[in-house]
Design an enzyme around this catalytic site. Structure first.
Site, PDB file in Angstrom:
ATOM      1  N   GLU A  43       0.807  -1.115  -0.026  1.00 53.17           N
ATOM      2  CA  GLU A  43      -0.137  -0.155   0.182  1.00 53.17           C
ATOM      3  C   GLU A  43       0.963   1.280  -0.073  1.00 53.17           C
ATOM      4  O   GLU A  43       1.892   1.370   0.700  1.00 53.17           O
ATOM      5  CB  GLU A  43      -0.816   0.069   1.217  1.00 53.17           C
ATOM      6  CG  GLU A  43      -1.865   1.279   1.256  1.00 53.17           C
ATOM      7  CD  GLU A  43      -2.789   1.215   2.742  1.00 53.17           C
ATOM      8  OE1 GLU A  43      -2.264   0.655   3.590  1.00 53.17           O
ATOM      9  OE2 GLU A  43      -3.980   1.731   2.337  1.00 53.17           O
ATOM     10  N   LYS A 114      -9.960   1.175  -2.386  1.00 58.97           N
ATOM     11  CA  LYS A 114     -10.097   0.790  -1.056  1.00 58.97           C
ATOM     12  C   LYS A 114     -11.297   1.274  -0.574  1.00 58.97           C
ATOM     13  O   LYS A 114     -11.753   2.519  -0.617  1.00 58.97           O
ATOM     14  CB  LYS A 114      -8.750   1.537  -0.154  1.00 58.97           C
ATOM     15  CG  LYS A 114      -8.800   0.851   1.309  1.00 58.97           C
ATOM     16  CD  LYS A 114      -7.738   1.599   2.026  1.00 58.97           C
ATOM     17  CE  LYS A 114      -7.245   1.039   3.328  1.00 58.97           C
ATOM     18  NZ  LYS A 114      -6.317   1.948   4.181  1.00 58.97           N
ATOM     19  N   CYS A 157      -5.024  -3.455   2.758  1.00 65.26           N
ATOM     20  CA  CYS A 157      -4.710  -3.163   4.226  1.00 65.26           C
ATOM     21  C   CYS A 157      -5.965  -3.260   5.288  1.00 65.26           C
ATOM     22  O   CYS A 157      -6.225  -4.391   5.711  1.00 65.26           O
ATOM     23  CB  CYS A 157      -4.071  -1.786   4.240  1.00 65.26           C
ATOM     24  SG  CYS A 157      -3.275  -1.396   5.861  1.00 65.26           S
TER      25      CYS A 157
HETATM   26  O1  LIG Z   1       0.449   5.841   7.983  1.00 67.10           O
HETATM   27  C1  LIG Z   1       0.369   6.336   6.848  1.00 67.10           C
HETATM   28  O2  LIG Z   1       0.817   7.203   6.534  1.00 67.10           O
HETATM   29  C2  LIG Z   1      -0.005   5.187   5.652  1.00 67.10           C
HETATM   30  N1  LIG Z   1      -1.098   4.656   6.158  1.00 67.10           N
HETATM   31  C3  LIG Z   1      -1.701   3.907   5.139  1.00 67.10           C
HETATM   32  O3  LIG Z   1      -1.358   3.941   4.188  1.00 67.10           O
HETATM   33  C4  LIG Z   1      -2.952   3.053   5.347  1.00 67.10           C
HETATM   34  C5  LIG Z   1      -4.141   4.285   5.313  1.00 67.10           C
HETATM   35  S1  LIG Z   1      -4.053   5.590   6.664  1.00 67.10           S
HETATM   36  N2  LIG Z   1      -3.023   2.478   6.837  1.00 67.10           N
HETATM   37  C6  LIG Z   1      -3.893   1.490   7.049  1.00 67.10           C
HETATM   38  O4  LIG Z   1      -4.905   1.135   6.585  1.00 67.10           O
HETATM   39  C7  LIG Z   1      -3.424   0.916   8.366  1.00 67.10           C
HETATM   40  C8  LIG Z   1      -4.272  -0.231   8.907  1.00 67.10           C
HETATM   41  C9  LIG Z   1      -3.857  -0.794  10.096  1.00 67.10           C
HETATM   42  O5  LIG Z   1      -2.743  -0.680  10.612  1.00 67.10           O
HETATM   43  C10 LIG Z   1      -4.695  -1.527  10.997  1.00 67.10           C
HETATM   44  O6  LIG Z   1      -5.811  -2.141  10.545  1.00 67.10           O
HETATM   45  O7  LIG Z   1      -4.261  -1.774  12.273  1.00 67.10           O
END
Ligand SMILES: O=C(O)CNC(=O)[C@H](CS)NC(=O)CCC(=O)C(=O)O
Length: 271
Positions: A43, A114, A157
């Protein structure tokens, strides 16, 4: 469907598009040299950074990510999942968190936005409001039916916490489920592997989970452990914590065997 090697790439993407594409290229090259025919990137492989920086650069990130994926697929003659990257959505000032599957001729096979956005206050003090910059997809993810590689289902994710999405993929006959991720280090240590194994076991399918790892920017730490899991739930390969790859065989006779040994999909009552 034939037996083949698949690779889940693990990288530390940072707030620098070209640096990330260079890192991704090296790891795709490594995966191909080890014999992978299906390669997944994590991702946000082409940009991890502050939300406002991501939005400001979204146009360039989207265009260059797509060009990059097509170029890599053609150069190395492999099928590539571009884990995800932001694609601007007209008249919203926001993006879709988009994943695409590209074939060796550079043709796009499938695309998914997503659906489940990570709006969570993680107990480590980090606050995530993915919906402040991302428009949620409204469509269930596609399954691409490949003669050679099996039926490939997409997800991203945080989706991994919503089993109904994978039940849909399973209803479509999925053999190989992609879960490209940037899991937080805090949630990842307790949830990542368990959730992925559950999705593999309950749907008797392979799971390929490319991952972000390490310190991506400011205080954002990601969990790593890109894995490939077989339909019995066995971890076939784990990339650990450093950038690298997890590589393993995707084998149709193993799929048949597990589906004979554990025919749970045929025993569903509430379907
Ligand atoms: O932090 C960032 O800048 C990048 N993050 C992402 O790319 C994405 C969207 S904020 N992260 C998740 O979806 C984490 C899910 C997760 O960690 C869970 O379900 O526990």
């Amino acid at each position: 469907m034939k037996s083949y090697l698949a690779a889940a790439i693990q990288m530390t993407s940072v707030p620098d598009l070209h640096q990330n594409l260079a890192q991704a290229e090296e790891l795709i090259d490594l995966a191909v040299r080890r014999g992978a025919e299906l390669v997944g990137l994590p991702e946000n492989f082409s940009f991890m950074g502050e939300e406002k920086d991501k939005l400001n650069q979204a146009e360039a990130i989207a265009t260059e990510s797509e060009q990059f994926l097509k170029k890599m697929a053609q150069r190395f003659q492999v099928t590539i999942l571009g884990g995800s990257f932001p694609v601007p959505v007209d008249n919203t000032g926001k993006v879709h968190n988009t994943t695409v599957l590209i074939d060796p001729s550079g043709e796009e096979l499938a695309r998914y936005h997503k659906v489940h956005l990570f709006d969570v206050n993680v107990p480590d003090g980090n606050t995530y409001r993915e919906s402040s910059t991302v428009v949620a997809g409204k469509q269930l993810p596609p399954v691409y039916f490949s003669e050679n590689l099996g039926n490939i289902g997409l997800s991203v994710c945080y989706d991994v916490r919503f089993p109904e999405l994978y039940r849909h993929l399973s209803d479509k006959g999925v053999d190989v489920i992609f879960v490209p991720a940037a899991f937080t280090a805090f949630t990842g240590k307790d949830h990542w592997q368990v959730l992925l194994q559950a999705r593999a076991i309950e749907n008797t399918a392979y799971v390929i989970a490319p991952a972000q790892t390490g310190n991506n920017y400011s205080r954002r730490l990601t969990h790593g452990h890109a894995v490939i899991i077989d339909p019995w739930g066995v971890i076939l390969a784990d990339a650990g914590e450093q950038p690298g790859i997890a590589i393993a065989e995707i084998n149709p006779s193993r799929l048949d065997q597990v589906r004979r040994q554990m025919p749970s999909l045929q025993h569903r009552v509430f379907s």
